[in-house]
Motif scaffolding. Sequence first.
Motif, PDB file in Angstrom:
ATOM      1  N   UNK A   1       0.787  -1.225   0.000  1.00 24.22           N
ATOM      2  CA  UNK A   1       0.000   0.000   0.000  1.00 24.22           C
ATOM      3  C   UNK A   1       0.816   1.269   0.000  1.00 24.22           C
ATOM      4  N   UNK A   2       2.128   1.162  -0.252  1.00 20.67           N
ATOM      5  CA  UNK A   2       2.991   2.341  -0.244  1.00 20.67           C
ATOM      6  C   UNK A   2       3.065   3.016  -1.606  1.00 20.67           C
ATOM      7  N   UNK A   3       2.840   2.250  -2.660  1.00 19.77           N
ATOM      8  CA  UNK A   3       2.775   2.795  -4.014  1.00 19.77           C
ATOM      9  C   UNK A   3       1.440   2.406  -4.643  1.00 19.77           C
ATOM     10  N   UNK A   4       1.016   3.207  -5.613  1.00 19.92           N
ATOM     11  CA  UNK A   4      -0.172   2.900  -6.403  1.00 19.92           C
ATOM     12  C   UNK A   4       0.229   2.761  -7.864  1.00 19.92           C
ATOM     13  N   UNK A   5      -0.630   2.105  -8.639  1.00 13.19           N
ATOM     14  CA  UNK A   5      -0.331   1.823 -10.048  1.00 13.19           C
ATOM     15  C   UNK A   5      -1.371   2.493 -10.942  1.00 13.19           C
ATOM     16  N   UNK A   6      -0.913   2.974 -12.070  1.00 11.77           N
ATOM     17  CA  UNK A   6      -1.817   3.412 -13.134  1.00 11.77           C
ATOM     18  C   UNK A   6      -1.228   2.963 -14.458  1.00 11.77           C
ATOM     19  N   UNK A   7      -2.081   2.874 -15.461  1.00  8.81           N
ATOM     20  CA  UNK A   7      -1.632   2.446 -16.793  1.00  8.81           C
ATOM     21  C   UNK A   7      -1.857   3.593 -17.778  1.00  8.81           C
ATOM     22  N   UNK A   8      -0.795   3.930 -18.519  1.00  8.72           N
ATOM     23  CA  UNK A   8      -0.881   5.060 -19.438  1.00  8.72           C
ATOM     24  C   UNK A   8       0.156   4.885 -20.533  1.00  8.72           C
ATOM     25  N   UNK A   9      -0.187   5.322 -21.740  1.00 12.32           N
ATOM     26  CA  UNK A   9       0.781   5.300 -22.844  1.00 12.32           C
ATOM     27  C   UNK A   9       1.718   6.492 -22.698  1.00 12.32           C
ATOM     28  N   UNK A  10       2.984   6.224 -22.556  1.00 14.80           N
ATOM     29  CA  UNK A  10       3.953   7.305 -22.363  1.00 14.80           C
ATOM     30  C   UNK A  10       4.133   8.148 -23.618  1.00 14.80           C
ATOM     31  N   UNK A  11       3.806   7.584 -24.781  1.00 20.28           N
ATOM     32  CA  UNK A  11       3.942   8.337 -26.034  1.00 20.28           C
ATOM     33  C   UNK A  11       2.886   9.424 -26.160  1.00 20.28           C
ATOM     34  N   UNK A  12       1.796   9.289 -25.411  1.00 20.83           N
ATOM     35  CA  UNK A  12       0.709  10.251 -25.522  1.00 20.83           C
ATOM     36  C   UNK A  12      -0.227   9.950 -26.667  1.00 20.83           C
ATOM     37  N   UNK A  13       0.110   8.970 -27.524  1.00 18.49           N
ATOM     38  CA  UNK A  13      -0.739   8.615 -28.658  1.00 18.49           C
ATOM     39  C   UNK A  13      -1.822   7.653 -28.217  1.00 18.49           C
TER      40      UNK A  13
END
Length: 226
Positions: A61-73
């Motif tokens: 519970x010390x970090x949280x996760x998210x999913x995202x395209x780093x390219x922005x596309x």
Amino acid sequence: MSQDFEAAVSGVGALAEPARRALYLYAAGQPEPVSREQAAAACELPLHSAKFHLDRLVEEGLLEVEYRRLSGRSGPGAGRPSKLYRRSAREVSVSLPERHYDLVGDVLASAIDESVRTGAPVQDAVLAVAQDRGRELAAASAPVPGSDLERTAAVLAEQGYEPHRDGDTVCLSNCPFDRLARDHVALVCGMNLGLVGGVVDGLGCDSVDAVLEPEPGLCCVKVRSR
């Protein structure tokens, strides 16, 4: 020992491992969520090792996760979203003996608001708010079989009071608000009395009373059979 305390100890213990601690500090210090690759490079760790430790920090519970395209596309051909890590909103602190200064802060802030709103003396408002908090703690606790003394002691144990039975009395070996109690005796002892009394009332324990009975080495409140 309360479950919250055990969880806090586990979370802090996870940071004892040097690589894990370095990854946490790196992720926590970044303005944006970071990828495994970024964290591994910054902490000079193999990628598989960084992945293992980052996921362990998520489990604690010390970090949280998210999913995202780093390219922005977006859309076809944009690639799969990256798994990114950021510091969680969870606050972790451990004290021995157990302390609950967050509860004190909540009670006192609510009491001041009530005093300003109604004009009631602050001491009276503190007592009333503490009683309400005690009833809430009782309502949120898991049912425990046994006598009224045993049921009350079980809830107080969850709050760090370290209760022990002495005949027809439950004595409290620890004051969760000890540092404040040393400098503000009347205020904090009154709050303790209200809180413990609220627990007794919330549990419907008609055969016991919370009493103010200071004794060296103990919390100022005891729970006594009538």
